[in-house]
Design an enzyme around this catalytic site. Structure first.
Site, mmCIF file in Angstrom:
data_model
loop_
_atom_site.group_PDB
_atom_site.id
_atom_site.type_symbol
_atom_site.label_atom_id
_atom_site.label_comp_id
_atom_site.label_asym_id
_atom_site.label_seq_id
_atom_site.Cartn_x
_atom_site.Cartn_y
_atom_site.Cartn_z
ATOM 1 N N SER A 70 0.836 -1.209 0.000
ATOM 2 C CA SER A 70 0.000 0.000 0.000
ATOM 3 C C SER A 70 0.866 1.254 0.000
ATOM 4 C CB SER A 70 -0.935 0.011 1.217
ATOM 5 O OG SER A 70 -1.774 -1.113 1.179
ATOM 6 N N GLN A 177 0.769 -9.089 -6.241
ATOM 7 C CA GLN A 177 0.339 -10.488 -6.381
ATOM 8 C C GLN A 177 1.258 -11.307 -7.287
ATOM 9 O OE1 GLN A 177 -2.036 -12.145 -4.764
ATOM 10 N NE2 GLN A 177 -2.824 -10.372 -3.643
ATOM 11 N N SER A 197 5.269 -6.713 -1.939
ATOM 12 C CA SER A 197 4.988 -6.864 -0.519
ATOM 13 C C SER A 197 5.491 -8.219 -0.027
ATOM 14 C CB SER A 197 3.471 -6.756 -0.325
ATOM 15 O OG SER A 197 3.140 -6.850 1.028
ATOM 16 N N ALA A 198 6.012 -8.248 1.202
ATOM 17 C CA ALA A 198 6.629 -9.488 1.704
ATOM 18 C C ALA A 198 5.617 -10.550 2.119
ATOM 19 C CB ALA A 198 7.530 -9.158 2.897
ATOM 20 N N HIS A 199 4.460 -10.105 2.648
ATOM 21 C CA HIS A 199 3.593 -11.103 3.278
ATOM 22 C C HIS A 199 2.815 -11.966 2.279
ATOM 23 C CE1 HIS A 199 -0.528 -9.103 3.190
ATOM 24 N NE2 HIS A 199 0.242 -8.079 2.870
ATOM 25 N N THR A 236 13.401 4.833 11.014
ATOM 26 C CA THR A 236 14.310 3.761 11.420
ATOM 27 C C THR A 236 13.882 2.468 10.739
ATOM 28 O OG1 THR A 236 14.645 4.853 13.516
ATOM 29 C CG2 THR A 236 15.226 2.508 13.421
ATOM 30 N N CYS A 325 -16.788 -5.751 2.891
ATOM 31 C CA CYS A 325 -17.850 -5.339 3.789
ATOM 32 C C CYS A 325 -17.521 -3.947 4.306
ATOM 33 C CB CYS A 325 -17.928 -6.321 4.945
ATOM 34 S SG CYS A 325 -19.441 -6.169 5.854
HETATM 35 C C1 LIG Z 1 -2.724 -6.143 -5.771
HETATM 36 C C2 LIG Z 1 -2.447 -5.642 -4.389
HETATM 37 N N1 LIG Z 1 -1.921 -4.423 -4.215
HETATM 38 C C3 LIG Z 1 -1.622 -3.938 -3.004
HETATM 39 C C4 LIG Z 1 -1.875 -4.660 -1.861
HETATM 40 C C5 LIG Z 1 -1.537 -4.082 -0.533
HETATM 41 O O1 LIG Z 1 -0.346 -4.647 -0.030
HETATM 42 P P1 LIG Z 1 -0.023 -4.569 1.522
HETATM 43 O O2 LIG Z 1 -0.963 -5.491 2.212
HETATM 44 O O3 LIG Z 1 1.400 -5.005 1.639
HETATM 45 O O4 LIG Z 1 -0.186 -3.135 1.933
HETATM 46 C C6 LIG Z 1 -2.448 -5.942 -1.980
HETATM 47 C C7 LIG Z 1 -2.787 -6.723 -0.775
HETATM 48 O O5 LIG Z 1 -3.713 -7.489 -0.757
HETATM 49 C C8 LIG Z 1 -2.731 -6.440 -3.281
HETATM 50 O O6 LIG Z 1 -3.264 -7.654 -3.461
#
Ligand SMILES: Cc1ncc(COP(=O)(O)O)c(C=O)c1O
Length: 388
Positions: A70, A177, A197-199, A236, A325
């Site tokens: 994000s 993704q 994104s790492a997660h 930091t 939702c």
């Molecule tokens: C296509 C896409 N963009 C951005 C994000 C946001 O990433 P983050 O959760 O690391 O902020 C997501 C998370 O679901 C995503 O699927």
């Protein structure tokens, strides 16, 4: 539990966690400090940057760590818009972006920027020609996601980037993704900025990156402060998070081909069985290699996705719907509406996303549980009864 919501987030890999832990309580130094405890953190960040760069086949100087996808999306859109506002105030994106892009674009509209939200076809594809037609003299940025988080469509980003560069326009892609799931090489794909994104790749939450290519290298900072990340992203550094992200990138790079093959086969098995064995079911998004390996999104006519998800949860299966939702009302997915599904069909859709630990047995079990519960929900649906 059968966890089929890996597009929402993944379970952290043990090797990743193992590399992170010492950076909480042993090597806790501030990476900006001169003493060796700080240098240890600095070294770890450099190593993570090398690993992330390797996964993108690029140079480490082009990788900037952030707090996640994000932030990377916000940074790219807001700061390129500000940087180039003297040249023009027109931005192009698509109707199917993640809210991190859509809502950032909308916030820029409130500041006087004009945004074109390009439509997609019935499988979710953005056409490079449509991008070419939408580019104007005052266009400063195009942002098209690499792969859609709901329906798995893999966009022709290299072609779209080429169109942008022919017109002298910068190109950003939200690759959250796609990163680590399919090969990505922004230097060779006409991409100027890339969010990841790492997660989503078995790393920790709250850490991501923005790749910044040479044409975008003058982008300003979104977060101001002590000048970390070459003055582009202050604060930091989240050393354990960055270390975990680096390890996740290294593991992703080593296994990408194998995972793509295995997950695509499982995906096609699950899709095939559902379409064959559950009547009134239909696939959302493309099939084959234009679809993310681990993504399945299906509409089941005559059922409410939310009710089905609750029943799946009671059977220890975690899946999701495309609906969000908000304020107590369930909004149909903007992505499903954009590919031409109506509101009812959008509310009948569920998404199942695989990991590299998902097994064939789990998916076969899921099909049986789906069949049983869909039958149950439909048995009390008068429209289904009438259709029979
Ligand atoms: C296509 C896409 N963009 C951005 C994000 C946001 O990433 P983050 O959760 O690391 O902020 C997501 C998370 O679901 C995503 O699927």
């Amino acid at each position: 539990m059968i966890y089929l919501d890996n597009a929402a987030t993944t379970r952290i890999r043990q090797e990743v966690l193992g590399e992170m832990l010492p950076y909480f309580d042993q090597y806790y130094g501030n990476a900006s400090a001169v003493y060796s405890l700080g240098a240890k953190s600095r070294y770890a960040i450099d190593q993570a940057r090398d690993r992330a760069a390797a996964l993108l086949s690029t140079r480490p100087e082009r990788i900037f760590f952030t707090s996640g996808g994000s932030e990377s999306d916000n940074w790219a859109l807001i700061k390129i818009a500000e940087m180039l506002s003297h040249k023009g105030r027109h931005i192009i994106t698509t109707q199917i972006e993640h809210p991190a892009v859509l809502n950032t674009a909308r916030s820029l509209m409130e500041r006087g920027f004009e945004v074109t939200f390009l439509p997609v076809d019935s499988e979710g594809f953005v056409s490079p020609e449509a991008v070419r037609d939408a580019i104007r003299d005052d266009t400063i940025l195009v942002s098209v996601m690499t792969a859609n988080n709901e329906i798995g469509t893999i966009e022709p980003v290299a072609e779209i980037g080429e169109v942008c560069h022919e017109a002298g326009v910068l190109f950003h892609t939200d690759a959250v993704q796609a990163f680590g799931q399919i090969p990505m090489a922004p230097d060779r794909m006409n991409i100027d900025l890339l969010s990841a994104s790492a997660h989503k790749i078995y790393g920790p939450k709250g850490v991501g990156l923005l790749y910044i290519g040479p044409f975008a290298s003058h982008i300003g900072a979104l977060i101001h402060g002590g000048g970390q990340e070459k003055d582009k992203r202050s604060g930091t550094e989240n050393v354990p998070g960055i270390v975990g992200f680096g390890k996740a990138c290294e593991l992703a790079a080593a296994t990408i081909e194998k995972r793509m093959e295995a997950e695509s086969a499982l995906r096609d098995h699950l899709i095939g069985r559902i379409l064959d064995e559950i009547e009134y079911s239909s696939l959302n998004g493309p099939s084959g290699d234009k679809r993310l390996p681990g993504n399945i999104n299906i509409s089941f006519k005559y059922i409410e996705a939310e009710s089905l998800l609750i029943l799946l949860d009671q059977n220890d299966i975690a899946a999701s719907s495309g609906s969000a939702c908000s304020a107590g009302s369930i909004e149909p997915s903007h992505v499903l509406l954009a590919i031409g599904r109506d509101e009812e069909e959008a509310r009948e859709s569920i998404r199942m996303t695989l990991s590299d630990k998902t097994t064939l047995e789990e998916l076969d079990q899921t099909v049986e549980i789906l069949k049983k519960n869909i039958d149950m929900l439909r048995s009390s649906n008068i429209f289904y009864q009438a259709a029979k």
